[in-house]
Design a protein around this motif. Sequence first.
Motif, PDB file in Angstrom:
ATOM      1  N   GLY A 105      -5.755   9.880   2.898  1.00  0.00           N
ATOM      2  CA  GLY A 105      -4.558   9.448   3.619  1.00  0.00           C
ATOM      3  C   GLY A 105      -3.462  10.495   3.624  1.00  0.00           C
ATOM      4  N   ASN A 145      -5.319   6.467   1.526  1.00  0.00           N
ATOM      5  CA  ASN A 145      -6.621   5.956   1.941  1.00  0.00           C
ATOM      6  C   ASN A 145      -7.705   6.438   0.964  1.00  0.00           C
ATOM      7  OD1 ASN A 145      -8.594   4.673   3.426  1.00  0.00           O
ATOM      8  ND2 ASN A 145      -8.848   6.376   4.845  1.00  0.00           N
ATOM      9  N   ALA A 191      -2.955   1.320  -0.574  1.00  0.00           N
ATOM     10  CA  ALA A 191      -3.503   1.736   0.721  1.00  0.00           C
ATOM     11  C   ALA A 191      -3.430   0.592   1.726  1.00  0.00           C
ATOM     12  CB  ALA A 191      -4.945   2.192   0.554  1.00  0.00           C
TER      13      ALA A 191
END
Length: 110
Positions: A39, A10, A95
């Motif tokens: 992430g 992320n 992502a």
Amino acid sequence: MHSPLLFGANPIFESSTFSFNPVKAGTTVDISFDYTNSGKSTLKFYKLDPDSSRVRVESVSDVQPGGKGKIKATLDTAGLPAGEVLIVVTITTNAPLRPLVNLYISGFIK
């Protein structure tokens, strides 16, 4: 099985816009976008695609979870007309929540 949305990479950018002060045509502008991979898996950049041939983007390494990185680019203003400049750099990543990220370069040519 774990959802890739919860456990994927992320990218979170400190800012999605880089604005530069007015410059004379012919000036090279150094550009930088800082980001963090918030992430839970390694962030990979598949493509860094500026919408102007005047922008050169450096290649970017993979970033581990919690790691920080920087996307560096240069804008060659030679031959650009006087006035406002807006260039979009589209980033393609692995992502799941943000597979495409648009970064904006804006400024003014004297």
